[in-house]
Scaffold this active site. Sequence first.
Site, PDB file in Angstrom:
ATOM      1  N   MET A   1       0.849  -1.163   0.000  1.00 15.78           N
ATOM      2  CA  MET A   1       0.000   0.000   0.000  1.00 15.78           C
ATOM      3  C   MET A   1       0.905   1.239   0.000  1.00 15.78           C
ATOM      4  O   MET A   1       1.539   1.549   1.003  1.00 15.78           O
ATOM      5  CB  MET A   1      -0.907  -0.023   1.228  1.00 15.78           C
ATOM      6  N   PRO A   2       0.999   1.943  -1.125  1.00 12.64           N
ATOM      7  CA  PRO A   2       1.849   3.129  -1.194  1.00 12.64           C
ATOM      8  C   PRO A   2       1.300   4.272  -0.344  1.00 12.64           C
ATOM      9  O   PRO A   2       0.094   4.513  -0.312  1.00 12.64           O
ATOM     10  CB  PRO A   2       1.836   3.526  -2.669  1.00 12.64           C
ATOM     11  N   LEU A   3       2.211   4.951   0.318  1.00 17.52           N
ATOM     12  CA  LEU A   3       1.873   6.161   1.068  1.00 17.52           C
ATOM     13  C   LEU A   3       2.788   7.269   0.571  1.00 17.52           C
ATOM     14  O   LEU A   3       4.010   7.165   0.674  1.00 17.52           O
ATOM     15  CB  LEU A   3       2.064   5.967   2.568  1.00 17.52           C
TER      16      LEU A   3
END
Length: 68
Positions: free
Chosen positions: A1-3
Amino acid sequence: MPLVEITLAEGRTDEQIRALLAEVHSAVHRSIGAPEANIRIVVREVPTKHWCAGGVTLAERAAKAKEA
């Protein structure tokens, strides 16, 4: 999950921030194929009095530019 975390000096409109969010979201999805629902983006706006470069705050720099 990219942040993705973005820090900006305050002063942009809500529309500008929304456009930035949309563009960054699209770039992350396009570049690494992350599922759109998993992309997280945080924008932090910092008061210009709290952002310093070269020993001068952005607020001071803006005030000096107005004097010139």
